[in-house]
Design an enzyme around this catalytic site. Structure first.
Site, PDB file in Angstrom:
ATOM      1  N   PRO A   9       2.974   6.177   9.453  1.00 53.59           N
ATOM      2  CA  PRO A   9       3.872   6.808  10.408  1.00 53.59           C
ATOM      3  C   PRO A   9       4.718   7.947   9.835  1.00 53.59           C
ATOM      4  O   PRO A   9       5.259   7.835   8.726  1.00 53.59           O
ATOM      5  CB  PRO A   9       4.784   5.667  10.855  1.00 53.59           C
ATOM      6  CG  PRO A   9       3.966   4.439  10.663  1.00 53.59           C
ATOM      7  CD  PRO A   9       3.079   4.711   9.485  1.00 53.59           C
ATOM      8  N   ASN A  10       4.794   9.006  10.607  1.00 51.37           N
ATOM      9  CA  ASN A  10       5.657  10.175  10.367  1.00 51.37           C
ATOM     10  C   ASN A  10       5.171  11.094   9.244  1.00 51.37           C
ATOM     11  O   ASN A  10       5.743  12.171   9.052  1.00 51.37           O
ATOM     12  CB  ASN A  10       7.115   9.741  10.094  1.00 51.37           C
ATOM     13  CG  ASN A  10       7.709   9.002  11.273  1.00 51.37           C
ATOM     14  OD1 ASN A  10       7.669   9.509  12.391  1.00 51.37           O
ATOM     15  ND2 ASN A  10       8.198   7.794  11.060  1.00 51.37           N
ATOM     16  N   ARG A  17       9.609  17.516   7.403  1.00 52.98           N
ATOM     17  CA  ARG A  17      10.442  16.316   7.395  1.00 52.98           C
ATOM     18  C   ARG A  17      11.133  16.133   6.043  1.00 52.98           C
ATOM     19  O   ARG A  17      10.461  15.995   5.023  1.00 52.98           O
ATOM     20  CB  ARG A  17       9.488  15.139   7.653  1.00 52.98           C
ATOM     21  CG  ARG A  17      10.127  13.801   7.652  1.00 52.98           C
ATOM     22  CD  ARG A  17       9.055  12.714   7.755  1.00 52.98           C
ATOM     23  NE  ARG A  17       9.703  11.438   7.720  1.00 52.98           N
ATOM     24  CZ  ARG A  17       9.194  10.354   7.159  1.00 52.98           C
ATOM     25  NH1 ARG A  17       7.982  10.389   6.601  1.00 52.98           N
ATOM     26  NH2 ARG A  17       9.860   9.238   7.160  1.00 52.98           N
ATOM     27  N   TYR A  22      10.518  14.592   0.528  1.00 49.41           N
ATOM     28  CA  TYR A  22       9.059  14.537   0.678  1.00 49.41           C
ATOM     29  C   TYR A  22       8.334  15.826   0.281  1.00 49.41           C
ATOM     30  O   TYR A  22       7.115  15.882   0.353  1.00 49.41           O
ATOM     31  CB  TYR A  22       8.715  14.154   2.124  1.00 49.41           C
ATOM     32  CG  TYR A  22       9.347  12.839   2.546  1.00 49.41           C
ATOM     33  CD1 TYR A  22       9.211  11.698   1.754  1.00 49.41           C
ATOM     34  CD2 TYR A  22      10.105  12.738   3.712  1.00 49.41           C
ATOM     35  CE1 TYR A  22       9.806  10.495   2.114  1.00 49.41           C
ATOM     36  CE2 TYR A  22      10.699  11.534   4.083  1.00 49.41           C
ATOM     37  CZ  TYR A  22      10.548  10.419   3.276  1.00 49.41           C
ATOM     38  OH  TYR A  22      11.133   9.232   3.638  1.00 49.41           O
ATOM     39  N   ASN A  73      -0.359   5.838   1.611  1.00 46.21           N
ATOM     40  CA  ASN A  73       1.098   5.917   1.750  1.00 46.21           C
ATOM     41  C   ASN A  73       1.410   5.299   3.107  1.00 46.21           C
ATOM     42  O   ASN A  73       1.174   5.923   4.145  1.00 46.21           O
ATOM     43  CB  ASN A  73       1.579   7.369   1.690  1.00 46.21           C
ATOM     44  CG  ASN A  73       3.093   7.455   1.787  1.00 46.21           C
ATOM     45  OD1 ASN A  73       3.765   6.496   2.164  1.00 46.21           O
ATOM     46  ND2 ASN A  73       3.631   8.618   1.455  1.00 46.21           N
ATOM     47  N   ALA A  76       7.041   3.978   6.534  1.00 48.69           N
ATOM     48  CA  ALA A  76       8.010   2.884   6.698  1.00 48.69           C
ATOM     49  C   ALA A  76       7.335   1.516   6.840  1.00 48.69           C
ATOM     50  O   ALA A  76       7.983   0.488   6.625  1.00 48.69           O
ATOM     51  CB  ALA A  76       8.914   3.161   7.894  1.00 48.69           C
ATOM     52  N   GLU A  97      -1.027   2.198  -3.800  1.00 49.36           N
ATOM     53  CA  GLU A  97       0.092   2.521  -2.898  1.00 49.36           C
ATOM     54  C   GLU A  97       0.832   3.741  -3.457  1.00 49.36           C
ATOM     55  O   GLU A  97       1.192   3.753  -4.642  1.00 49.36           O
ATOM     56  CB  GLU A  97       1.016   1.302  -2.841  1.00 49.36           C
ATOM     57  CG  GLU A  97       2.252   1.500  -2.002  1.00 49.36           C
ATOM     58  CD  GLU A  97       3.193   0.278  -2.085  1.00 49.36           C
ATOM     59  OE1 GLU A  97       2.782  -0.790  -2.609  1.00 49.36           O
ATOM     60  OE2 GLU A  97       4.342   0.417  -1.643  1.00 49.36           O
ATOM     61  N   HIS A  99       4.007   6.667  -2.825  1.00 51.89           N
ATOM     62  CA  HIS A  99       5.177   7.172  -2.107  1.00 51.89           C
ATOM     63  C   HIS A  99       5.588   8.504  -2.703  1.00 51.89           C
ATOM     64  O   HIS A  99       5.669   8.638  -3.931  1.00 51.89           O
ATOM     65  CB  HIS A  99       6.348   6.192  -2.203  1.00 51.89           C
ATOM     66  CG  HIS A  99       5.992   4.866  -1.613  1.00 51.89           C
ATOM     67  ND1 HIS A  99       5.897   4.677  -0.264  1.00 51.89           N
ATOM     68  CD2 HIS A  99       5.643   3.704  -2.198  1.00 51.89           C
ATOM     69  CE1 HIS A  99       5.514   3.430  -0.035  1.00 51.89           C
ATOM     70  NE2 HIS A  99       5.340   2.823  -1.193  1.00 51.89           N
ATOM     71  N   ARG A 106      16.697   5.003  -3.241  1.00 58.14           N
ATOM     72  CA  ARG A 106      17.214   5.383  -1.919  1.00 58.14           C
ATOM     73  C   ARG A 106      17.920   4.181  -1.282  1.00 58.14           C
ATOM     74  O   ARG A 106      18.491   3.374  -1.995  1.00 58.14           O
ATOM     75  CB  ARG A 106      16.041   5.901  -1.081  1.00 58.14           C
ATOM     76  CG  ARG A 106      15.372   7.130  -1.718  1.00 58.14           C
ATOM     77  CD  ARG A 106      14.245   7.669  -0.880  1.00 58.14           C
ATOM     78  NE  ARG A 106      14.709   8.121   0.430  1.00 58.14           N
ATOM     79  CZ  ARG A 106      13.883   8.420   1.444  1.00 58.14           C
ATOM     80  NH1 ARG A 106      12.569   8.318   1.274  1.00 58.14           N
ATOM     81  NH2 ARG A 106      14.372   8.825   2.595  1.00 58.14           N
TER      82      ARG A 106
HETATM   83  C1  DQA Z   1       7.659   7.043   2.011  1.00 51.31           C
HETATM   84  C2  DQA Z   1       8.927   6.202   1.807  1.00 51.31           C
HETATM   85  C3  DQA Z   1       9.217   5.342   3.020  1.00 51.31           C
HETATM   86  O1  DQA Z   1      10.414   4.596   2.816  1.00 51.31           O
HETATM   87  C4  DQA Z   1       9.407   6.208   4.248  1.00 51.31           C
HETATM   88  O2  DQA Z   1       9.621   5.414   5.392  1.00 51.31           O
HETATM   89  C5  DQA Z   1       8.274   7.157   4.450  1.00 51.31           C
HETATM   90  C6  DQA Z   1       7.721   7.837   3.298  1.00 51.31           C
HETATM   91  C7  DQA Z   1       7.443   8.027   0.849  1.00 51.31           C
HETATM   92  O3  DQA Z   1       6.361   8.623   0.793  1.00 51.31           O
HETATM   93  O4  DQA Z   1       8.340   8.262   0.034  1.00 51.31           O
HETATM   94  O5  DQA Z   1       7.868   7.426   5.578  1.00 51.31           O
HETATM   95  O6  DQA Z   1       6.537   6.166   2.038  1.00 51.31           O
END
Ligand code: DQA
Length: 148
Positions: A9-10, A17, A22, A73, A76, A97, A99, A106
């Protein structure tokens, strides 16, 4: 050999964003760089992004049996996505995984990953390079036929 590169998501909004967390690259730009490197490593990269946990589970169920590794990735969903975690736990290929941001530096709720226990490893905080480093590790594993 085929590697699935999945974003949750996102992450379709990368580039716009929170660039301080990011980075400035769009998902398309990152995927372009990964596709190029995968080709150099003799791998085929297949890309997927969804904002919906069910679609991610459907994709993993359909594509993991035809693939050699997953780089994900989970956005959330990292922190609460139990059906995603179950889907990843059910595959018989390595899962890495990734990020972009350092989830341990954070908000406290970000420092818990429900995905980590079913992952071969995790990269956090190295920006888009994290995906590239995951690809290098996966390629080394696959070349050796066992974890490096
Ligand atoms: C994320 C970290 C997550 O906490 C966040 O919700 C994201 C991006 C990262 O790539 O740092 O959407 O996975």
């Amino acid at each position: 050999m085929r590697v699935l590169i999945i974003n949750g998501p996102n992450l379709n909004l990368l580039g716009k964003r929170n660039p301080e967390f990011y980075g400035a690259k769009t998902l398309e730009e990152i995927n372009g760089l990964l596709k190029k490197r995968a080709g150099e490593l003799g791998l085929e990269a297949s890309f997927y992004q969804s904002n919906s946990e069910g679609s991610l589970v459907d994709f993993i169920q359909a594509e993991a049996p035809k693939s050699s590794a997953i780089i994900i990735n989970p956005g959330a969903l990292t922190h609460y996505g139990l059906s995603l975690r179950d889907a990843l736990g059910d595959v018989s290929i390595p899962v890495v995984e990734v990020h972009l941001s350092n989830i341990y530096a954070r908000e406290e709720w970000r420092s818990h990953s429900v995905i980590a226990p079913v992952a071969r490893g995790q990269i956090s905080g190295l920006g888009w390079m994290g995906y590239l480093l995951a690809l290098e590790a996966v390629a080394a594993d696959l070349q050796k036929g066992k974890p490096v």
